[in-house]
Design an enzyme around this catalytic site. Structure first.
Site, PDB file in Angstrom:
ATOM      1  N   THR A 119      30.759  12.653  33.060  1.00 31.07           N
ATOM      2  CA  THR A 119      30.237  13.453  34.157  1.00 31.07           C
ATOM      3  C   THR A 119      30.711  12.859  35.466  1.00 31.07           C
ATOM      4  O   THR A 119      31.036  11.666  35.551  1.00 31.07           O
ATOM      5  CB  THR A 119      28.696  13.515  34.153  1.00 31.07           C
ATOM      6  N   HIS A 120      30.742  13.715  36.502  1.00 31.66           N
ATOM      7  CA  HIS A 120      31.211  13.278  37.819  1.00 31.66           C
ATOM      8  C   HIS A 120      30.358  13.948  38.888  1.00 31.66           C
ATOM      9  O   HIS A 120      30.064  15.146  38.778  1.00 31.66           O
ATOM     10  CB  HIS A 120      32.681  13.656  38.008  1.00 31.66           C
ATOM     11  N   ALA A 165      43.875  10.867  30.203  1.00 26.76           N
ATOM     12  CA  ALA A 165      44.467   9.633  30.713  1.00 26.76           C
ATOM     13  C   ALA A 165      44.418   9.522  32.227  1.00 26.76           C
ATOM     14  O   ALA A 165      44.702   8.455  32.773  1.00 26.76           O
ATOM     15  CB  ALA A 165      45.914   9.525  30.228  1.00 26.76           C
TER      16      ALA A 165
END
Length: 214
Positions: A111-112, A145
């Site tokens: 989550t951000h 990535a």
């Protein structure tokens, strides 16, 4: 009625573990369908690990400083996660970039505290305020990535108030962030349990369809 089978999840933390606590509280309900089988961290002595231990959940720590280089740490983290055979890995305030050894073996979500792709990185709340946005929020996304560049699974909006500070705004985002993760985690583990595995990724499903942006 028999509760649904519980799907194993490993949670990674670096700090106080409030997101972890929200998942632990939800999983106390047998019908939730999610079992946190281990909590991992990149450092010792944090409240996130203490929360897990108070719930009787196994913990592990892989400190970067304990390995000769980043590649060795990446492999050690993947092996530590793999020991618990999770269907899903949840980064819950984990402040390290997850390397290819784990990305290739597990489905990992994070989550951000912003509406990605806007304001990625460690200062999403500060950056949103600095840009003067009227709405920000929280994002649940697939880890890849890059830095906060994976596919978006869900987003929730949070209004920016005139008198907001970074701290006050972040606290309101955290409330939404926790609720979003708790709400959607059973769906994500259900996908992991019922879709064919990809080679080398135990329990990892195909990417979900259209992201939930409600």
């Amino acid at each position: 009625m028999t509760p649904p089978p519980r799907t194993p999840v490993v949670v990674l933390v670096s700090g106080s573990g409030t997101l972890l606590q929200a998942v632990l509280d939800a999983s106390a309900d047998p019908g939730y369908g999610v079992e946190v089988v281990a909590v991992g961290a990149d450092r010792d002595g944090i409240e996130g690990l203490a929360r897990a231990r108070r719930h009787g959940i196994p913990t592990f720590v892989e400190r970067l400083a304990d390995h000769p280089d980043r590649a060795t740490w990446d492999r050690a983290l993947a092996d530590a996660i793999g020991a618990y055979a999770p269907a899903l890995v949840v980064c819950a305030g984990f402040m390290k970039i997850v390397g290819e050894p784990a990305l290739s073996r597990f489905r990992i979500v994070n989550t951000h505290p912003a509406l990605l792709p806007s304001f990625p990185g460690a200062h999403g709340v500060r950056d949103a305020l600095a840009h003067g946005v009227k709405v920000t929020g929280a994002t649940l996304f697939e880890v890849d990535a890059g830095i906060d560049t994976g596919g978006i699974l869900a987003q929730r909006a949070v209004e920016v108030r005139e008198d907001d500070t970074e701290e006050s705004l972040h606290e309101r985002i955290k409330v939404v962030e926790r609720a979003m993760l708790v709400e959607l985690l059973p769906r994500l583990v259900g996908e992991a349990a019922h879709r064919p595995d990809e080679p080398g990724r135990p329990g990892a499903p195909d990417r979900p369809g259209a992201p939930d942006r409600s």
